[in-house]
Design a protein around this motif. Structure first.
Motif, short mmCIF file in Angstrom:
data_model
loop_
_atom_site.label_atom_id
_atom_site.label_comp_id
_atom_site.label_asym_id
_atom_site.label_seq_id
_atom_site.Cartn_x
_atom_site.Cartn_y
_atom_site.Cartn_z
N ALA A 83 0.84 -1.20 0.00
CA ALA A 83 0.00 0.00 0.00
C ALA A 83 0.88 1.26 0.00
O ALA A 83 0.57 2.24 -0.69
CB ALA A 83 -0.92 0.00 1.22
N LYS A 84 1.96 1.21 0.74
CA LYS A 84 2.87 2.35 0.82
C LYS A 84 3.51 2.62 -0.54
O LYS A 84 3.60 3.78 -0.97
CB LYS A 84 3.95 2.06 1.88
N GLN A 85 3.92 1.57 -1.22
CA GLN A 85 4.53 1.73 -2.54
C GLN A 85 3.52 2.29 -3.55
O GLN A 85 3.86 3.12 -4.39
CB GLN A 85 5.10 0.40 -3.06
N THR A 86 2.28 1.88 -3.43
CA THR A 86 1.22 2.39 -4.31
C THR A 86 1.07 3.90 -4.11
O THR A 86 0.99 4.66 -5.09
CB THR A 86 -0.11 1.68 -4.02
N ILE A 87 1.05 4.34 -2.87
CA ILE A 87 0.92 5.79 -2.58
C ILE A 87 2.15 6.54 -3.08
O ILE A 87 2.03 7.65 -3.62
CB ILE A 87 0.68 6.03 -1.07
N ARG A 88 3.33 5.94 -2.94
CA ARG A 88 4.54 6.59 -3.46
C ARG A 88 4.42 6.80 -4.98
O ARG A 88 4.83 7.84 -5.50
CB ARG A 88 5.77 5.77 -3.14
N ASN A 89 3.89 5.79 -5.66
CA ASN A 89 3.72 5.91 -7.12
C ASN A 89 2.73 7.02 -7.44
O ASN A 89 2.96 7.81 -8.36
CB ASN A 89 3.23 4.59 -7.71
N TYR A 90 1.62 7.10 -6.70
CA TYR A 90 0.65 8.17 -6.93
C TYR A 90 1.26 9.53 -6.63
O TYR A 90 0.93 10.52 -7.30
CB TYR A 90 -0.61 7.96 -6.10
N ALA A 91 2.13 9.60 -5.64
CA ALA A 91 2.80 10.86 -5.32
C ALA A 91 3.71 11.30 -6.46
O ALA A 91 3.82 12.51 -6.74
CB ALA A 91 3.59 10.72 -4.03
N ASN A 92 4.33 10.34 -7.13
CA ASN A 92 5.18 10.67 -8.28
C ASN A 92 4.38 11.32 -9.41
O ASN A 92 4.91 12.11 -10.17
CB ASN A 92 5.89 9.42 -8.80
N GLY A 94 1.69 13.15 -8.82
CA GLY A 94 1.06 14.35 -8.28
C GLY A 94 -0.37 14.15 -7.81
O GLY A 94 -1.06 15.14 -7.54
N LEU A 95 -0.83 12.91 -7.72
CA LEU A 95 -2.21 12.66 -7.27
C LEU A 95 -2.35 12.81 -5.75
O LEU A 95 -3.43 13.14 -5.27
CB LEU A 95 -2.66 11.26 -7.67
N VAL A 96 -1.29 12.55 -5.03
CA VAL A 96 -1.34 12.62 -3.57
C VAL A 96 -0.14 13.39 -3.04
O VAL A 96 0.87 13.54 -3.73
CB VAL A 96 -1.37 11.21 -2.91
N THR A 97 -0.26 13.85 -1.81
CA THR A 97 0.84 14.51 -1.14
C THR A 97 1.40 13.53 -0.12
O THR A 97 0.72 13.19 0.86
CB THR A 97 0.35 15.78 -0.42
N TYR A 98 2.62 13.04 -0.38
CA TYR A 98 3.25 12.07 0.52
C TYR A 98 4.75 12.33 0.52
O TYR A 98 5.36 12.44 -0.54
CB TYR A 98 2.97 10.64 0.08
N ASN A 99 5.32 12.45 1.70
CA ASN A 99 6.75 12.72 1.84
C ASN A 99 7.42 11.45 2.37
O ASN A 99 7.27 11.10 3.54
CB ASN A 99 6.98 13.89 2.79
N ALA A 100 8.15 10.77 1.51
CA ALA A 100 8.78 9.50 1.88
C ALA A 100 9.87 9.67 2.93
O ALA A 100 10.24 8.70 3.59
CB ALA A 100 9.36 8.82 0.65
N SER A 101 10.36 10.88 3.14
CA SER A 101 11.42 11.09 4.13
C SER A 101 10.88 11.23 5.55
O SER A 101 11.63 11.21 6.51
CB SER A 101 12.27 12.31 3.76
N ILE A 109 -3.09 12.71 5.88
CA ILE A 109 -3.68 12.84 4.55
C ILE A 109 -4.46 14.16 4.51
O ILE A 109 -5.28 14.43 5.39
CB ILE A 109 -4.61 11.64 4.26
N ASP A 110 -4.17 14.98 3.49
CA ASP A 110 -4.88 16.25 3.37
C ASP A 110 -6.18 16.06 2.56
O ASP A 110 -6.44 14.98 2.02
CB ASP A 110 -3.99 17.33 2.76
N ASP A 111 -6.99 17.10 2.51
CA ASP A 111 -8.28 17.01 1.82
C ASP A 111 -8.13 16.65 0.34
O ASP A 111 -8.87 15.81 -0.19
CB ASP A 111 -9.05 18.34 1.94
N ALA A 112 -7.18 17.29 -0.34
CA ALA A 112 -6.98 17.04 -1.77
C ALA A 112 -6.57 15.59 -2.02
O ALA A 112 -7.05 14.95 -2.96
CB ALA A 112 -5.94 18.00 -2.33
N THR A 113 -5.70 15.07 -1.18
CA THR A 113 -5.25 13.68 -1.34
C THR A 113 -6.42 12.72 -1.11
O THR A 113 -6.61 11.77 -1.87
CB THR A 113 -4.10 13.37 -0.35
N ALA A 114 -7.20 12.96 -0.07
CA ALA A 114 -8.36 12.10 0.21
C ALA A 114 -9.33 12.12 -0.97
O ALA A 114 -9.84 11.07 -1.38
CB ALA A 114 -9.05 12.56 1.49
#
Length: 178
Positions: A83-92, A94-101, A109-114
């Motif tokens: 699931a984490k890797q899927t979100i990282r891919n979506y972040a690449n 620009g669909l979600v805001t996720y900081n891997a660091s 999770i912010d409103d836009a990401t949800a």
């Protein structure tokens, strides 16, 4: 040296030469026993540390139960990381805001990401929810789906073909290597 001093030196502490040797041997034996005990304690501690670091106990710990099937920490971690890797891919993309660091429990999770997850991906996420909770929820959903599919396959008498078994073995090998 005076005669009285020599006499005192010969007399020493009142022990004969034989008694001194026996006392020295006893002292050496005590030291040998002490060092042996210390060595054994150190060896036991090193072995215990190696066993603990091998995740021997953690791999066998039940982390989730779905129906009659129990899943280990490793099983849940596999789906969590998926699931984490899927979100990282979506972040690449620009669909979600996720900081891997950042740690998963340190970011929410912010409103836009949800909204994007719901509209474009079909995943339910709540604004304000931590990514750690989101990933855990996705892992548990995946385990529930797996349990349902396995139960349905068993009920229908489905058996995996040889090509299917080989594909599964290759996938497991690939996951282990990565």
């Amino acid at each position: 040296m005076s005669a009285s001093r020599e006499k005192k030196q010969r007399q020493g502490d009142g022990l004969s030469e034989k008694q001194r040797r026996e006392a020295e041997e006893a002292q050496k034996a005590r030291k040998k026993i002490l060092y042996t005990v210390i060595g054994i304690v150190c060896a036991v501690l090193v072995i215990a540390l190696l066993v603990w670091n091998s995740n021997f106990f953690q791999r066998r710990t039940v982390a989730a139960t779905v129906g009659d099937k129990q899943y280990t920490v490793g099983d849940v971690a596999f789906y969590y990381n998926n699931a984490k890797q899927t979100i990282r891919n979506y972040a690449n993309y620009g669909l979600v805001t996720y900081n891997a660091s950042l740690a998963d429990d340190q970011q929410t999770i912010d409103d836009a990401t949800a909204q994007n997850l719901s509209l474009y991906v079909g995943l339910t996420a709540e604004a304000g929810q931590t990514y750690a909770q989101f990933f855990q929820d996705r892992a548990l959903e995946a385990l529930q789906n797996e349990a349902l599919l396995c139960a349905a396959a068993a009920e229908d008498g489905y058996t995996l073909s040889d090509a299917g078994k080989q594909s599964v073995e290759e996938s497991v090998t690939s996951y282990k290597q990565s």
